[in-house]
Design a protein around this motif. Structure first.
Motif, PDB file in Angstrom:
ATOM      1  N   GLY A 253       0.834  -1.200   0.000  1.00 21.59           N
ATOM      2  CA  GLY A 253       0.000   0.000   0.000  1.00 21.59           C
ATOM      3  C   GLY A 253       0.866   1.247   0.000  1.00 21.59           C
TER       4      GLY A 253
ATOM      5  N   ARG B 264       1.991  -5.960  -6.326  1.00 19.48           N
ATOM      6  CA  ARG B 264       0.677  -5.332  -6.479  1.00 19.48           C
ATOM      7  C   ARG B 264       0.639  -4.067  -5.614  1.00 19.48           C
TER       8      ARG B 264
ATOM      9  N   TYR C 207      -1.298  -0.854  -4.117  1.00 17.43           N
ATOM     10  CA  TYR C 207      -2.594  -0.279  -3.750  1.00 17.43           C
ATOM     11  C   TYR C 207      -2.349   1.176  -3.380  1.00 17.43           C
TER      12      TYR C 207
ATOM     13  N   TRP D 144      -4.988  -1.074  -7.849  1.00 11.49           N
ATOM     14  CA  TRP D 144      -6.183  -0.541  -7.200  1.00 11.49           C
ATOM     15  C   TRP D 144      -5.831   0.851  -6.699  1.00 11.49           C
TER      16      TRP D 144
ATOM     17  N   PRO E 120      -8.434  -1.612   1.437  1.00  9.52           N
ATOM     18  CA  PRO E 120      -7.992  -2.234   0.190  1.00  9.52           C
ATOM     19  C   PRO E 120      -8.704  -3.592   0.017  1.00  9.52           C
TER      20      PRO E 120
END
Ligand SMILES: [Zn+2]
Ligand SMILES: [Zn+2]
Length: 330
Positions: free
Chosen positions: A169, A190, A192, A213, A221
């Motif tokens: 994140g 990935r 976020y 995202w 999330p």
């Protein structure tokens, strides 16, 4: 006598003013840099607002300097006149304190910081300690390189400290995040991205740079995170991020100053979650990041301002009006 121009902070909380002064001569071990571009960093706002300890005024802010060597002082090797160089936040260290001796020069007891405790790059010229400057590619656009010198370098240190987890994140999608998102996506992680609630332009920007995202920092999330990095100077995000990371997860605070962190139940930290801050950079961080940047094919998004418009650039940063990084062009 040759004259330089600089945007000077004379007192905290005031606008910068343009001043002319004689071009300084580099002392022993120093280089004089003719500046081609200097990035604008959130830390500059903290300097200007008087939020950092032991300030020095007047001071020329700016620690994301890209330029060319105009002159060298006694004993400087490896920096021929004309060489493209970068000058980062860490301006000098003492070399003898316990931290320096342990290879942790980012925590030096007697450091100098560019654009804070020594004059920086909101100017046509700056003097820097050659040992702390980096060689940069000669052909690349100077403005595009400038954000790498802090958003990139200290972002990279934050990223490494966040660990190897694949779900990352990032709170606050500014200059550092827009660089790191590209690095993380390139490494198959990935990302976020969390922005101010309702800032759909920043969320679109984050997705365009590889975030899987993007949403408001008030949103959860879609999966629990391995780690989170907070670049926004908002202490209230610390418990928010702790709630978003899984057991054993780490929350890294990447900025130099934050508003106070509100109290939160111990349950939020429990299960070996960690909170850490990142301070400054080491030269090794810089070399590592500058070696990886071309492999990633990093593209920085910059908004150029003439040097004399430094106050406007700072206001745009303060008000969240920037996409990417502001850069001053002398
Ligand atoms: Zn030291
Ligand atoms: Zn910075």
């Amino acid at each position: 006598m040759p004259v330089m121009r600089a945007m000077v902070l004379e007192r905290p909380g005031t606008a910068l003013v343009m001043r002319e002064r004689p071009v300084p001569l580099p002392g022993p071990g120093e280089i004089l840099v003719e500046i081609a571009a200097c990035g604008v960093c959130r830390t500059d706002l903290h300097v200007i607002d008087g939020e950092l300890p032991d300030p020095r005024y007047p001071v020329v802010p700016g620690h994301e300097i890209v330029g060319n060597v105009a002159a060298t002082g006694e004993g400087v090797g490896g920096f021929a006149p004309g060489t493209r160089v970068g000058v980062p936040w860490l301006g000098a260290t003492c070399g003898v304190c316990p931290y320096c001796r342990a290879g942790r020069e980012n925590l030096c007891d007697n450091p100098l910081f560019t654009g804070y405790t020594r004059d920086g790059g909101y100017a046509t010229h700056a003097v820097a300690d050659a040992r702390f400057c980096f060689h940069l590619p000669e052909q690349a656009d100077a403005a595009a390189l400038a954000p790498l010198m802090c958003a990139g370098l200290i972002g990279w240190r934050s990223y490494r400290i966040a660990g190897e987890g694949t779900a990352l994140g990032i709170y606050g999608f500014g200059a550092a995040a827009h660089i790191l998102a590209q690095v993380a996506a390139w490494q198959g992680r990935r990302v976020y991205a969390f922005t101010r609630a309702g800032d759909t332009a920043a969320q679109d920007f984050a997705r365009s740079l590889g975030a899987v995202w993007a949403g408001g920092s008030d949103e959860a999330p879609p999966e629990a995170l391995d780690a989170a990095i907070i670049f926004a100077p908002v202490g209230a995000l610390v418990p928010v991020a702790l709630r978003a990371v899984k057991k054993g997860g780490r929350v890294v605070c990447g900025g130099i100053h934050m508003s106070d962190i509100p109290s939160f139940p111990y349950r939020t930290l429990w299960e070996e979650r960690q909170v850490m801050s990142v301070a400054n950079l080491t030269r090794a961080d810089g070399r590592e990041f500058l070696a990886i940047a071309p492999k990633v094919g990093l593209k920085t998004e910059v908004v150029r301002y003439p040097l004399g418009q430094a106050n406007a650039a700072l206001n745009d940063l303060r008000n969240g009006r920037l996409r990417g990084a502001a850069v001053l062009i002398p």
